[in-house]
Write a protein that holds these residues in place. Structure first.
Motif, PDB file in Angstrom:
ATOM      1  N   TYR A 112      54.796  -4.914  25.887  1.00 59.98           N
ATOM      2  CA  TYR A 112      54.942  -5.908  24.812  1.00 59.98           C
ATOM      3  C   TYR A 112      53.605  -6.174  24.122  1.00 59.98           C
ATOM      4  O   TYR A 112      53.539  -6.264  22.887  1.00 59.98           O
ATOM      5  CB  TYR A 112      55.500  -7.204  25.389  1.00 59.98           C
ATOM      6  CG  TYR A 112      55.541  -8.335  24.396  1.00 59.98           C
ATOM      7  CD1 TYR A 112      56.547  -8.411  23.449  1.00 59.98           C
ATOM      8  CD2 TYR A 112      54.557  -9.330  24.397  1.00 59.98           C
ATOM      9  CE1 TYR A 112      56.576  -9.443  22.521  1.00 59.98           C
ATOM     10  CE2 TYR A 112      54.583 -10.371  23.477  1.00 59.98           C
ATOM     11  CZ  TYR A 112      55.598 -10.425  22.541  1.00 59.98           C
ATOM     12  OH  TYR A 112      55.623 -11.440  21.628  1.00 59.98           O
ATOM     13  N   TYR A 165      62.710 -11.700  30.054  1.00 56.48           N
ATOM     14  CA  TYR A 165      63.084 -11.255  28.705  1.00 56.48           C
ATOM     15  C   TYR A 165      62.380  -9.938  28.370  1.00 56.48           C
ATOM     16  O   TYR A 165      63.005  -9.007  27.827  1.00 56.48           O
ATOM     17  CB  TYR A 165      62.709 -12.325  27.684  1.00 56.48           C
ATOM     18  CG  TYR A 165      62.797 -11.853  26.256  1.00 56.48           C
ATOM     19  CD1 TYR A 165      64.006 -11.832  25.584  1.00 56.48           C
ATOM     20  CD2 TYR A 165      61.649 -11.410  25.585  1.00 56.48           C
ATOM     21  CE1 TYR A 165      64.089 -11.386  24.274  1.00 56.48           C
ATOM     22  CE2 TYR A 165      61.718 -10.961  24.279  1.00 56.48           C
ATOM     23  CZ  TYR A 165      62.939 -10.954  23.625  1.00 56.48           C
ATOM     24  OH  TYR A 165      63.017 -10.493  22.336  1.00 56.48           O
ATOM     25  N   LEU A 166      61.105  -9.831  28.703  1.00 54.95           N
ATOM     26  CA  LEU A 166      60.360  -8.609  28.400  1.00 54.95           C
ATOM     27  C   LEU A 166      60.912  -7.417  29.187  1.00 54.95           C
ATOM     28  O   LEU A 166      60.943  -6.296  28.681  1.00 54.95           O
ATOM     29  CB  LEU A 166      58.872  -8.805  28.717  1.00 54.95           C
ATOM     30  CG  LEU A 166      58.132  -9.846  27.873  1.00 54.95           C
ATOM     31  CD1 LEU A 166      56.659  -9.865  28.242  1.00 54.95           C
ATOM     32  CD2 LEU A 166      58.303  -9.576  26.384  1.00 54.95           C
ATOM     33  N   LYS A 204      53.088  -5.579  20.194  1.00 57.41           N
ATOM     34  CA  LYS A 204      52.786  -6.743  19.351  1.00 57.41           C
ATOM     35  C   LYS A 204      51.437  -6.593  18.646  1.00 57.41           C
ATOM     36  O   LYS A 204      51.314  -6.852  17.443  1.00 57.41           O
ATOM     37  CB  LYS A 204      52.785  -7.997  20.221  1.00 57.41           C
ATOM     38  CG  LYS A 204      52.781  -9.303  19.440  1.00 57.41           C
ATOM     39  CD  LYS A 204      54.100  -9.507  18.719  1.00 57.41           C
ATOM     40  CE  LYS A 204      54.151 -10.870  18.055  1.00 57.41           C
ATOM     41  NZ  LYS A 204      55.421 -11.055  17.311  1.00 57.41           N
ATOM     42  N   GLY A 226      53.199 -15.174  21.015  1.00 54.88           N
ATOM     43  CA  GLY A 226      53.838 -14.308  22.005  1.00 54.88           C
ATOM     44  C   GLY A 226      52.836 -13.712  22.973  1.00 54.88           C
ATOM     45  O   GLY A 226      53.100 -13.593  24.174  1.00 54.88           O
ATOM     46  N   ARG A 245      63.901  -6.262  27.507  1.00 56.44           N
ATOM     47  CA  ARG A 245      63.468  -5.526  26.321  1.00 56.44           C
ATOM     48  C   ARG A 245      63.168  -4.064  26.669  1.00 56.44           C
ATOM     49  O   ARG A 245      63.513  -3.149  25.904  1.00 56.44           O
ATOM     50  CB  ARG A 245      62.213  -6.208  25.772  1.00 56.44           C
ATOM     51  CG  ARG A 245      61.719  -5.751  24.424  1.00 56.44           C
ATOM     52  CD  ARG A 245      60.648  -6.727  23.960  1.00 56.44           C
ATOM     53  NE  ARG A 245      59.991  -6.285  22.748  1.00 56.44           N
ATOM     54  CZ  ARG A 245      58.934  -5.481  22.719  1.00 56.44           C
ATOM     55  NH1 ARG A 245      58.421  -5.042  23.867  1.00 56.44           N
ATOM     56  NH2 ARG A 245      58.390  -5.115  21.571  1.00 56.44           N
ATOM     57  N   ARG A 284      62.423 -14.651  17.721  1.00 54.26           N
ATOM     58  CA  ARG A 284      62.340 -15.413  18.982  1.00 54.26           C
ATOM     59  C   ARG A 284      60.957 -16.039  19.146  1.00 54.26           C
ATOM     60  O   ARG A 284      60.831 -17.197  19.563  1.00 54.26           O
ATOM     61  CB  ARG A 284      62.639 -14.491  20.160  1.00 54.26           C
ATOM     62  CG  ARG A 284      62.603 -15.179  21.519  1.00 54.26           C
ATOM     63  CD  ARG A 284      62.945 -14.174  22.612  1.00 54.26           C
ATOM     64  NE  ARG A 284      62.993 -14.813  23.912  1.00 54.26           N
ATOM     65  CZ  ARG A 284      61.948 -15.001  24.715  1.00 54.26           C
ATOM     66  NH1 ARG A 284      60.744 -14.593  24.311  1.00 54.26           N
ATOM     67  NH2 ARG A 284      62.077 -15.583  25.882  1.00 54.26           N
ATOM     68  N   ASP A 285      59.920 -15.262  18.828  1.00 54.54           N
ATOM     69  CA  ASP A 285      58.564 -15.827  18.911  1.00 54.54           C
ATOM     70  C   ASP A 285      58.412 -17.020  17.964  1.00 54.54           C
ATOM     71  O   ASP A 285      57.799 -18.035  18.320  1.00 54.54           O
ATOM     72  CB  ASP A 285      57.535 -14.750  18.567  1.00 54.54           C
ATOM     73  CG  ASP A 285      57.366 -13.733  19.680  1.00 54.54           C
ATOM     74  OD1 ASP A 285      57.857 -13.995  20.794  1.00 54.54           O
ATOM     75  OD2 ASP A 285      56.763 -12.671  19.438  1.00 54.54           O
ATOM     76  N   ASP A 327      62.614  -9.942  18.264  1.00 57.97           N
ATOM     77  CA  ASP A 327      61.320 -10.287  18.852  1.00 57.97           C
ATOM     78  C   ASP A 327      60.560 -11.261  17.955  1.00 57.97           C
ATOM     79  O   ASP A 327      60.036 -12.286  18.408  1.00 57.97           O
ATOM     80  CB  ASP A 327      60.486  -9.016  19.037  1.00 57.97           C
ATOM     81  CG  ASP A 327      60.294  -8.674  20.506  1.00 57.97           C
ATOM     82  OD1 ASP A 327      60.726  -9.459  21.359  1.00 57.97           O
ATOM     83  OD2 ASP A 327      59.722  -7.614  20.779  1.00 57.97           O
ATOM     84  N   ASP A 360      63.272  -5.270  17.376  1.00 57.40           N
ATOM     85  CA  ASP A 360      61.983  -5.711  16.829  1.00 57.40           C
ATOM     86  C   ASP A 360      62.139  -7.003  16.034  1.00 57.40           C
ATOM     87  O   ASP A 360      61.300  -7.917  16.141  1.00 57.40           O
ATOM     88  CB  ASP A 360      61.393  -4.618  15.939  1.00 57.40           C
ATOM     89  CG  ASP A 360      60.983  -3.380  16.723  1.00 57.40           C
ATOM     90  OD1 ASP A 360      60.812  -3.502  17.956  1.00 57.40           O
ATOM     91  OD2 ASP A 360      60.851  -2.295  16.118  1.00 57.40           O
TER      92      ASP A 360
END
Length: 699
Positions: free
Chosen positions: A258, A546-547, A262, A322, A550, A603-604, A600, A597
């Motif tokens: 992640y 969660y990660l 990111k 994040g 992912r 959510r952040d 992501d 994506d």
């Protein structure tokens, strides 16, 4: 105009493919290729010094046996030993009772081949039975070329020696003297990836980007993370200390993946940062450096940094929240968390006794092998017995996978034959000692080892061209051969085997993955739905889970991508139908990655904004549920027969008109990605679901 403008697109794509494959930096690839190339030279030296025949067999054992880490190498060595016992026992029985009765001997060998190919499909130890099938097929060349049973038995015993002493060498060298332990490989790869994260952070601070720190594409990050997961599995089995805190390392792998994704995304569109923003980035870089130091020491990361209110505000402004949450949650990871027990796979597949596909597969392979055997034996052309082996080697469950293997084998065989021809004409006549001969072999072996340790898309080319080269130049006597007829016969035999296999596997009970790919795509979209549904806790304790979910999405999408490449080779499917289906599958894959994506990002932002009113949070939860249900409904349509997957006509852009506009914009983007998924209800899209391509059906 550039030179590339004059090169046809197919050649450009081929050049790009080979460039990507040859430069792939897989964990442990350099060490594995070095060990493999060195062991090949050692085997040639030992075999020629001690007059051990069948050098090509010894080399192929190394190419199949030397793995990326010591643990897996030892496992494969045990499998080889068990397979050799089965091979020798079966061949001894055949030679003892049917040596003088060719029809009975061929029938017995055919039954062994049939049983081995069936067990290869239904048993999880398929590699062992694949080896038995190969030996059963190759063993028929022994009595055909020898007149006395005693000589045949002696040749068989030498074959055992040729196959077993390389196993001993690779266990000593790769397992004990120079072991590549999974834990060490994982640490080095994590260190490399965290260094990449640091480079991206430096770029965000305004530091000039050097060539050494060039940004990694998103697909490369995905592959690297999945490679780490594979190493995690081996390390958990190999090291007790690692196994004790395996859940932490699994979370660390997901966190690093992640962080890379990111920071790459943020560095590609840098925002003007003031002194406060650059200070926060510097602080994040220091924490990443601390995580990197803990990885090098094989210890859990235990950072003490807690962002201030001002730092959190800056993080929300520049999309760094994040990264902050990930590092904090990893630092607080509960090391006492028990590792979940992995479900044990059954020894046999559940439908091994009820599904006729497995028996038909074994019959196809046996038929193709017998056709080649009858042809070369009837023509009294024993030099093309590689056609018999080719039928077994290229046998795969689907026609696409078989054609993929055929192309790799054909390409590798042609490269090996060309190298053998050039060395036989140009170099071998000028050699006068073993040192010069080994010097000639070194670049060929190391090049083959490097290709063979690449990805599955091209690795077999390296194995095949070294094997073909060895069969042509090392099999006659205990010195370099100058017989050009051997080179010709080996190459022709491989081409004949490919032609026979292509005809048999295409027109007799062809198996297509055209239906299976829709199931795989549906599974990937359901994983994305789970990601969107994943709960958020106020303390962020669910962030690492969660990660990991992912990463599960990435894994499902990568499996689909591999299957798409195989289906593209299924010539038994009408071309228009195949192209339409593949285009829709690729559109689903691209859409699935964009959905992950985009969620992501949303959510952040949701976590950064926060909500004081419970009603707003409940509205967002209901909207997330609606979006996930839309993905599940589309996935259900993919698995229907015929497919009825249609994207929703509309989705609410946001759960409430009271939320801030940035959230509305990002939610609208996510809804748009789902609405733009392809429609599978057209005639061309669902035309693949015909009886001609059903498993077990013939055309």
């Amino acid at each position: 105009m550039k030179l590339a403008d004059y090169v046809p697109e197919p050649l450009q794509a081929l050049a790009s493919f080979f460039r990507e494959e040859l430069t792939e930096a897989r964990p442990g690839r350099v060490a594995q290729a070095t060990q493999l190339g060195s062991l090949c030279l050692l085997v040639v030296l030992v075999s020629m010094t001690l007059s051990v025949s069948l050098i090509a067999v010894s080399l192929i054992v190394l190419f199949y046996g030397v793995q990326q880490n010591a643990f897996f190498t030892r496992v494969v060595a045990v499998v080889f030993v068990v397979a050799t016992v089965l091979d020798v026992g079966a061949l001894f029985l055949v030679l003892k009772y049917a040596y003088g009765y060719p029809l009975i001997r061929i029938a017995a060998a055919g039954l062994i081949l049939f049983a081995s190919m069936y067990l290869m499909r239904v048993n999880k130890l398929g590699l062992m039975f694949f080896a038995v099938a190969l030996v059963a097929a190759y063993g028929q060349t022994i009595p055909d070329s020898l007149d006395f049973p005693e000589i045949a038995v002696r040749a068989l015993m030498w074959a055992v020696v040729a196959g077993m002493y390389p196993v001993l060498l690779m266990v000593i060298v790769c397992g004990f003297l120079f072991p590549s332990r999974p834990v060490d490989l994982l640490q080095r790869e994590l260190h490399r990836q965290l260094s990449d994260v640091s480079a991206r952070l430096e770029q965000m601070r305004g530091t000039a980007l050097t060539d050494a720190s060039a940004a990694s594409p998103a697909t490369r990050i995905e592959k690297d993370t999945l490679a780490l997961q594979g190493l995690h599995t081996f390390a958990s089995s190999d090291d007790a200390g690692y196994r004790a805190i395996a859940p932490y390392w699994k979370a660390c792998i997901a966190a690093v993946g992640y962080l890379r994704a990111k920071t790459n995304a943020l560095a590609s569109r840098p925002l003007p940062m003031g002194d406060a923003g650059r200070a926060l980035v510097s602080r994040l870089r220091d924490e990443v450096a601390a995580l990197n130091a803990s990885v090098e020491q094989a210890e859990p990361y235990r950072g003490t940094w807690i962002p201030t209110h001002a730092e959190r505000a800056i993080a929300r402004t520049f999309g760094l929240d994040g990264l902050c949450h990930t590092l904090q949650d990893l630092a607080r990871f509960d090391l006492g968390q028990p590792a979940p027990k992995a479900p044990k796979d059954a020894l046999f597949v559940p439908d091994s006794l009820t599904n006729p596909v497995y028996l038909r597969f074994a019959l196809k392979v046996t038929l193709a092998a017998l056709i080649c055997y009858v042809f070369y034996h009837g023509a009294q052309w024993d030099g093309i017995h590689t056609s018999l082996l080719t039928c077994v080697i290229v046998a795969n469950p689907s026609t696409g996978a078989s054609f993929q293997k055929m192309m790799l084998r054909c390409g590798g065989a042609l490269i090996g034959a060309l190298l053998a021809l050039l060395t036989t004409i140009v170099i071998i006549p000028r050699l006068d000692g073993i040192f010069g001969f080994l010097l000639m072999l070194a670049p060929i072996f190391f090049a083959g080892a490097w290709v063979a340790t690449g990805s599955e898309r091209s690795s077999y080319i390296g194995t095949q061209f070294v094997f073909t080269f060895a069969m042509a130049t090392l099999e006659n006597g205990f010195g370099p051969s100058a017989d050009l007829g051997e080179i010709r016969d080996r190459a022709i035999g491989i081409l004949i085997g490919i032609v026979v296999s292509a005809v048999v596997y295409t027109f007799i009970w062809p198996e297509s993955e055209g239906n299976t790919i829709r199931q795989k795509l549906a599974d990937a979209l359901r994983e994305a739905g789970k990601l969107i549904r994943h709960p958020d806790c106020a303390d962020g304790s669910e962030h690492l889970d969660y990660l990991q979910q992912r990463v599960a999405c990435w894994n499902a999408l990568k499996s689909c991508e591999d299957m798409v490449e195989r289906v593209a080779m299924e010539v038994n499917v009408p071309s228009a139908t195949r192209r339409a289906m593949l285009q829709r599958a690729r559109d689903v894959l691209d859409g699935g990655r964009r959905i992950v994506d985009q969620w992501d990002v949303l959510r952040d932002r949701l976590g950064a904004e926060g909500h004081e009113e419970p009603a707003v949070d409940q509205a967002w939860d209901a909207w997330r549920q609606q979006v996930a249900e839309a993905l599940d409904h589309y996935a259900d349509g993919l698995t229907a027969q015929p497919p009825v997957a249609t994207p929703p006509r509309s989705l609410p852009a946001a759960p409430s008109a009271d939320v801030r506009s940035p959230l509305v914009t990002k939610a609208r983007h996510l809804a748009t990605q789902i609405i733009e998924l392809p429609d599978w209800t057209t005639t061309v899209a669902s035309g693949i679901d015909t009886a001609a391509t059903q498993p077990g059906k013939s055309i």
